[in-house]
Design a protein around this motif. Structure first.
Motif, mmCIF file in Angstrom:
data_model
loop_
_atom_site.group_PDB
_atom_site.id
_atom_site.type_symbol
_atom_site.label_atom_id
_atom_site.label_comp_id
_atom_site.label_asym_id
_atom_site.label_seq_id
_atom_site.Cartn_x
_atom_site.Cartn_y
_atom_site.Cartn_z
ATOM 1 N N GLU A 37 0.840 -1.223 0.012
ATOM 2 C CA GLU A 37 -0.147 -0.125 -0.175
ATOM 3 C C GLU A 37 0.747 1.139 0.053
ATOM 4 O O GLU A 37 1.788 1.385 1.001
ATOM 5 C CB GLU A 37 -0.898 0.079 1.186
ATOM 6 N N ASP A 38 0.723 1.802 -1.029
ATOM 7 C CA ASP A 38 1.787 3.216 -1.200
ATOM 8 C C ASP A 38 0.827 4.476 -0.903
ATOM 9 O O ASP A 38 0.001 4.762 -1.441
ATOM 10 C CB ASP A 38 1.973 3.194 -2.501
ATOM 11 N N LEU A 39 1.590 5.102 0.221
ATOM 12 C CA LEU A 39 0.898 6.561 0.418
ATOM 13 C C LEU A 39 1.448 7.409 -0.396
ATOM 14 O O LEU A 39 2.634 7.752 -0.096
ATOM 15 C CB LEU A 39 0.568 6.673 1.963
ATOM 16 N N THR A 40 0.977 8.399 -1.019
ATOM 17 C CA THR A 40 1.771 9.273 -1.828
ATOM 18 C C THR A 40 0.872 10.506 -2.175
ATOM 19 O O THR A 40 -0.360 10.688 -2.007
ATOM 20 C CB THR A 40 2.032 8.487 -3.443
ATOM 21 N N SER A 41 1.420 11.151 -3.069
ATOM 22 C CA SER A 41 0.559 12.397 -3.684
ATOM 23 C C SER A 41 1.179 12.947 -4.885
ATOM 24 O O SER A 41 2.624 12.947 -5.126
ATOM 25 C CB SER A 41 0.567 13.454 -2.802
ATOM 26 N N ALA A 42 0.583 13.548 -5.820
ATOM 27 C CA ALA A 42 1.004 14.385 -7.023
ATOM 28 C C ALA A 42 1.654 15.501 -6.758
ATOM 29 O O ALA A 42 2.464 15.945 -7.613
ATOM 30 C CB ALA A 42 -0.285 14.307 -8.020
ATOM 31 N N THR A 43 1.251 15.798 -5.635
ATOM 32 C CA THR A 43 1.939 17.538 -5.110
ATOM 33 C C THR A 43 3.123 17.029 -4.401
ATOM 34 O O THR A 43 3.667 18.159 -3.800
ATOM 35 C CB THR A 43 0.635 18.085 -4.458
ATOM 36 N N CYS A 44 3.632 16.011 -4.049
ATOM 37 C CA CYS A 44 4.775 15.645 -3.305
ATOM 38 C C CYS A 44 5.929 15.402 -3.950
ATOM 39 O O CYS A 44 6.415 14.297 -4.906
ATOM 40 C CB CYS A 44 4.451 14.275 -2.294
ATOM 41 N N PRO A 45 7.293 16.412 -4.041
ATOM 42 C CA PRO A 45 8.202 16.154 -4.867
ATOM 43 C C PRO A 45 9.154 14.928 -4.731
ATOM 44 O O PRO A 45 9.556 13.981 -5.471
ATOM 45 C CB PRO A 45 9.004 17.372 -4.581
ATOM 46 N N ASN A 72 -3.977 14.558 0.499
ATOM 47 C CA ASN A 72 -4.298 16.002 -0.101
ATOM 48 C C ASN A 72 -3.261 16.732 0.352
ATOM 49 O O ASN A 72 -3.501 17.976 0.724
ATOM 50 C CB ASN A 72 -5.657 16.320 0.336
ATOM 51 N N TRP A 73 -1.958 16.333 0.656
ATOM 52 C CA TRP A 73 -0.970 17.206 1.194
ATOM 53 C C TRP A 73 0.253 16.749 0.682
ATOM 54 O O TRP A 73 0.071 15.592 0.210
ATOM 55 C CB TRP A 73 -1.050 17.344 2.694
ATOM 56 N N PRO A 74 1.370 17.378 0.550
ATOM 57 C CA PRO A 74 1.571 18.760 1.148
ATOM 58 C C PRO A 74 1.116 19.875 0.352
ATOM 59 O O PRO A 74 0.812 20.935 1.136
ATOM 60 C CB PRO A 74 3.138 18.596 0.935
ATOM 61 N N ALA A 75 0.573 19.550 -0.627
ATOM 62 C CA ALA A 75 -0.406 20.833 -1.286
ATOM 63 C C ALA A 75 -1.683 20.169 -1.640
ATOM 64 O O ALA A 75 -1.760 18.727 -1.807
ATOM 65 C CB ALA A 75 0.437 21.165 -2.477
ATOM 66 N N PRO A 76 -2.787 21.081 -1.644
ATOM 67 C CA PRO A 76 -4.232 20.475 -1.913
ATOM 68 C C PRO A 76 -4.339 20.114 -3.466
ATOM 69 O O PRO A 76 -3.382 20.337 -4.272
ATOM 70 C CB PRO A 76 -5.016 21.353 -1.654
ATOM 71 N N ASN A 77 -5.343 19.404 -3.775
ATOM 72 C CA ASN A 77 -5.642 19.459 -5.056
ATOM 73 C C ASN A 77 -5.071 18.192 -5.755
ATOM 74 O O ASN A 77 -4.950 18.177 -7.247
ATOM 75 C CB ASN A 77 -5.815 20.613 -5.743
ATOM 76 N N THR A 98 2.272 10.226 8.878
ATOM 77 C CA THR A 98 2.382 11.567 9.066
ATOM 78 C C THR A 98 3.086 12.312 7.876
ATOM 79 O O THR A 98 3.378 13.417 8.076
ATOM 80 C CB THR A 98 3.079 11.946 10.646
ATOM 81 N N GLY A 99 3.857 11.342 7.250
ATOM 82 C CA GLY A 99 4.692 11.747 6.082
ATOM 83 C C GLY A 99 4.548 11.167 4.966
ATOM 84 O O GLY A 99 4.410 9.758 5.198
ATOM 85 N N ILE A 100 4.867 11.697 3.760
ATOM 86 C CA ILE A 100 4.988 10.743 2.608
ATOM 87 C C ILE A 100 6.124 10.901 1.702
ATOM 88 O O ILE A 100 6.905 11.995 2.122
ATOM 89 C CB ILE A 100 3.642 10.868 1.758
ATOM 90 N N PRO A 101 6.584 10.247 0.742
ATOM 91 C CA PRO A 101 6.025 8.930 0.664
ATOM 92 C C PRO A 101 6.112 7.965 1.663
ATOM 93 O O PRO A 101 7.128 7.992 2.495
ATOM 94 C CB PRO A 101 6.835 8.411 -0.469
ATOM 95 N N ASN A 102 5.216 6.957 1.997
ATOM 96 C CA ASN A 102 5.090 5.957 2.787
ATOM 97 C C ASN A 102 4.382 4.525 2.187
ATOM 98 O O ASN A 102 3.788 4.536 1.254
ATOM 99 C CB ASN A 102 4.277 6.456 3.964
ATOM 100 N N ALA A 103 4.997 3.426 2.624
ATOM 101 C CA ALA A 103 4.721 2.295 2.062
ATOM 102 C C ALA A 103 4.428 1.283 3.062
ATOM 103 O O ALA A 103 5.217 1.310 4.071
ATOM 104 C CB ALA A 103 5.732 1.703 0.987
ATOM 105 N N GLN A 104 3.430 0.480 3.061
ATOM 106 C CA GLN A 104 2.996 -0.538 4.005
ATOM 107 C C GLN A 104 2.942 -2.112 2.916
ATOM 108 O O GLN A 104 2.170 -2.059 2.199
ATOM 109 C CB GLN A 104 1.659 -0.271 4.621
ATOM 110 N N LEU A 105 4.039 -2.797 3.464
ATOM 111 C CA LEU A 105 3.971 -4.116 2.845
ATOM 112 C C LEU A 105 3.250 -5.062 3.715
ATOM 113 O O LEU A 105 3.747 -5.433 4.931
ATOM 114 C CB LEU A 105 5.415 -4.571 2.503
#
Length: 139
Positions: A37-45, A72-77, A98-105
């Protein structure tokens, strides 16, 4: 006496049933498939290089599949977060991320940027056969 005989017979039947179920589970085993399970965001460099690394290793032939939850963070949308914010937040809260990128195997944290560690953990997790198999088809 009939009462004692009834329970003795019931006990023997239960033992026999238990042994047959155990025998069935041991002879009908299936290969495991790990879930990342990958927790990510398109707004996260920093999420972009992590996603590239995950794209290299997350393959069914490697014994691993993934699902991605966009925050929806570090930036929204983030467009994928906007499609399903409740499920994404639910997963973030479940793992206390509390921070991304984060992965749960398979439910445990693993660094999403260390492909060799992911593959080693998948190999270890998938070494044990599963007593149940699922077949999923799509038409």
């Amino acid at each position: 006496m009939k009462f004692r005989s009834f329970f003795a017979t019931l006990f023997v039947v239960a033992i026999g049933l238990g042994l047959s179920v155990q025998s069935f589970a041991q002879t009908n085993t299936y290969e495991r498939l790990s879930l990342l399970e990958d927790l990510t965001s398109a707004t996260c460099p920093p999420c972009d290089p992590a996603s590239e690394k995950l794209n290299e290793v997350v393959q069914p032939e490697n014994g691993i599949v993934s699902v991605r939850f966009h925050m929806n963070w570090p930036a929204p949308n983030d467009p994928w977060n906007l499609d399903n914010p409740a499920e994404n937040d639910s997963r973030r809260n479940y793992y206390s991320v509390t921070g991304i990128p984060n992965a749960q195997l398979n439910g445990s944290y693993i660094s999403p940027t260390n492909g060799s560690a992911i593959l080693a953990a998948v190999e270890a997790a998938n070494a044990q056969m599963a007593p149940v198999g699922f077949e999923i088809t799509h038409t």
